[in-house]
Design a protein around this motif. Sequence first.
Motif, PDB file in Angstrom:
ATOM      1  N   LEU A 172     -11.344  43.449  16.673  1.00  0.00           N
ATOM      2  CA  LEU A 172     -10.592  44.043  17.758  1.00  0.00           C
ATOM      3  C   LEU A 172      -9.234  44.455  17.206  1.00  0.00           C
ATOM      4  CD1 LEU A 172     -11.406  41.453  20.567  1.00  0.00           C
ATOM      5  CD2 LEU A 172     -12.459  43.692  20.229  1.00  0.00           C
ATOM      6  N   GLY A 173      -8.987  45.760  17.187  1.00  0.00           N
ATOM      7  CA  GLY A 173      -7.768  46.254  16.568  1.00  0.00           C
ATOM      8  C   GLY A 173      -6.927  47.105  17.501  1.00  0.00           C
ATOM      9  N   TRP A 174      -5.635  47.162  17.203  1.00  0.00           N
ATOM     10  CA  TRP A 174      -4.692  47.949  17.984  1.00  0.00           C
ATOM     11  C   TRP A 174      -3.715  48.623  17.018  1.00  0.00           C
ATOM     12  CZ3 TRP A 174      -4.459  49.526  22.920  1.00  0.00           C
ATOM     13  CH2 TRP A 174      -3.270  50.096  23.370  1.00  0.00           C
ATOM     14  N   GLU A 175      -3.637  49.969  17.073  1.00  0.00           N
ATOM     15  CA  GLU A 175      -2.745  50.710  16.202  1.00  0.00           C
ATOM     16  C   GLU A 175      -1.337  50.693  16.788  1.00  0.00           C
ATOM     17  OE1 GLU A 175      -2.533  54.997  13.838  1.00  0.00           O
ATOM     18  OE2 GLU A 175      -3.847  54.760  15.582  1.00  0.00           O
ATOM     19  N   GLU A 176      -0.587  49.695  16.356  1.00  0.00           N
ATOM     20  CA  GLU A 176       0.756  49.512  16.885  1.00  0.00           C
ATOM     21  C   GLU A 176       1.704  50.601  16.388  1.00  0.00           C
ATOM     22  OE1 GLU A 176       3.800  47.951  19.118  1.00  0.00           O
ATOM     23  OE2 GLU A 176       1.645  47.528  19.177  1.00  0.00           O
ATOM     24  N   TRP A 177       1.572  50.976  15.099  1.00  0.00           N
ATOM     25  CA  TRP A 177       2.339  52.073  14.525  1.00  0.00           C
ATOM     26  C   TRP A 177       1.355  53.053  13.890  1.00  0.00           C
ATOM     27  CZ3 TRP A 177       3.188  46.907  13.091  1.00  0.00           C
ATOM     28  CH2 TRP A 177       4.253  46.286  13.747  1.00  0.00           C
ATOM     29  N   GLU A 178       1.774  54.271  13.695  1.00  0.00           N
ATOM     30  CA  GLU A 178       0.880  55.279  13.130  1.00  0.00           C
ATOM     31  C   GLU A 178       0.366  54.829  11.769  1.00  0.00           C
ATOM     32  OE1 GLU A 178       0.789  60.049  11.989  1.00  0.00           O
ATOM     33  OE2 GLU A 178       2.667  59.069  12.564  1.00  0.00           O
ATOM     34  N   GLY A 179      -0.947  54.758  11.643  1.00  0.00           N
ATOM     35  CA  GLY A 179      -1.569  54.363  10.389  1.00  0.00           C
ATOM     36  C   GLY A 179      -1.644  52.879  10.164  1.00  0.00           C
ATOM     37  N   THR A 180      -1.080  52.068  11.050  1.00  0.00           N
ATOM     38  CA  THR A 180      -1.087  50.605  10.891  1.00  0.00           C
ATOM     39  C   THR A 180      -1.778  49.965  12.085  1.00  0.00           C
ATOM     40  OG1 THR A 180       0.990  50.662   9.649  1.00  0.00           O
ATOM     41  CG2 THR A 180       0.304  48.554  10.557  1.00  0.00           C
ATOM     42  N   THR A 181      -2.862  49.265  11.819  1.00  0.00           N
ATOM     43  CA  THR A 181      -3.652  48.619  12.860  1.00  0.00           C
ATOM     44  C   THR A 181      -3.590  47.110  12.692  1.00  0.00           C
ATOM     45  OG1 THR A 181      -5.186  50.496  12.973  1.00  0.00           O
ATOM     46  CG2 THR A 181      -5.958  48.395  13.864  1.00  0.00           C
ATOM     47  N   LEU A 182      -3.256  46.418  13.743  1.00  0.00           N
ATOM     48  CA  LEU A 182      -3.300  44.955  13.777  1.00  0.00           C
ATOM     49  C   LEU A 182      -4.643  44.530  14.366  1.00  0.00           C
ATOM     50  CD1 LEU A 182       0.289  44.278  15.193  1.00  0.00           C
ATOM     51  CD2 LEU A 182      -0.408  44.538  12.797  1.00  0.00           C
ATOM     52  N   PHE A 183      -5.246  43.488  13.812  1.00  0.00           N
ATOM     53  CA  PHE A 183      -6.562  43.110  14.305  1.00  0.00           C
ATOM     54  C   PHE A 183      -6.786  41.605  14.239  1.00  0.00           C
ATOM     55  CE2 PHE A 183      -7.224  43.750   9.730  1.00  0.00           C
ATOM     56  CZ  PHE A 183      -7.959  42.629   9.381  1.00  0.00           C
TER      57      PHE A 183
END
Length: 480
Positions: free
Chosen positions: A275-286
Amino acid sequence: MRQGKTGIRAIASATATLALALALLHGGTSPVGAQGATDTATEGQVRQQIIQNPIIPAISDPEPRFTTAKQDAILSRPRPEYDEIGLEAGGLFFDIEHLGRGQPLESFLLFPQVDVGLTFDDNIFATQNGRVADFIGSIKPSLSLRSNWDNHEIFAEAHGRFTRNLSNSRESVREHGFSTGGKLEISEFEFIRASLGFDRKTTVRGDVQEDVGGNEPGVFYQTGLDTTWQYQRDKFLWRAKGSIIHKNFVDVPAGVGEIETDQNDRVEYDGSVRLGWEEWEGTTLFVQPNVGFTRFIQQVDNTGVERNFGRYGILAGFTYDLTAVTFLEGAMGIGLATFADPNSDDFFFVDASLDFVWNPHDSWTFKAGFERDVTATNAVTNVNGVNVSDVATISNELSLAAQLEVTYELLAENELGFRRSETVAGNTIDNVLANELSLLWLMNENMRLRGFWQFTLFSSNDANREFLRNRLGVVLTLHY
């Protein structure tokens, strides 16, 4: 056994149903030259999409090609002059009247390939003393059939690997297999991919999970199903992966007798959800919970140990993937290992992984990776003259690589790997240092030549298993 056969038939039926559904959705109307959508599973093959020219509506311009750092690495970036192009499958059946002059296969491409190699191995039995050297000839044919559609995908592939030792014919290997599957694009944001495969494989001598000893390489038959379900829209990512692998080992000759291997037969289950969320452009936290089970067909082995094993864990991390320069993914978490054997204690362990690709220049690529894992084993370790049954190994593996584009046609790579594994019950510690230096020459659009030198140093607190090994070889690849 009856249930197992029924399961295989069900899997085969499901795969055939998926293939039929994809064919119906496609409708068989794509032109012969149609290009498929981008498939992230095949890195290095990012295809151009056509966009409408906003000034002159009658003209279409190609969209600028975007590649990630992995796809732009020296050895994975596309080279149209030297990459395989495939044969139009419909053309091979052009004169068969009842096939409609090839029309059912016009939107499929065939990719034939064969590798022919010669290797010198200075320690074929991987021993410390009494080392035996030999020359090994090999041939690896493969043939894949892939759909060439704008949407969805179907593929089928057959492959083999046959080796022959010049002086030690018992070490010769015969491997072959087949796989098929497809990709169903539910929408532009969601797809499901599945593949089913069957292989005849051989074990590597000294492998703590699969090698059973004997005078000849061990053989086992493997059937596997892999699935991926991904949804990605705006900033949200859902990616579920699962696999089921069944391994059936064949008894191995050992002198005047035979080593019975039924206790090694097993089914391995693995699954994870990211389960991921792109907090900043090109950067996904999961976050990524995962689970794995190993279920042995023979519940209790020949030493009286119940081998079934389970692993549960969760990882938290990030992925940076914005340009063709840098790719970075790191994660850390915790896991729990559980054992069916009452004499083995469950324990928690730290889990971690790293994947790094850096292209600082058009001619250079640097890579690094790390993985920590706990896996089941049915090995037996000799501790002070007493055989101790192991139940699992804890491994830490680090890899470093550098790739260089000497010229457009000449590519070099040096890869260094270090693996440290420790058994839970036997307290055996193994360290493996491996290095490979290779040079790849893209001769023309149908031929490439690869030379390599491999160095392996295996050290252990079990001195009987230590060895040093060098392999020097060359491989000629023919493809279309």
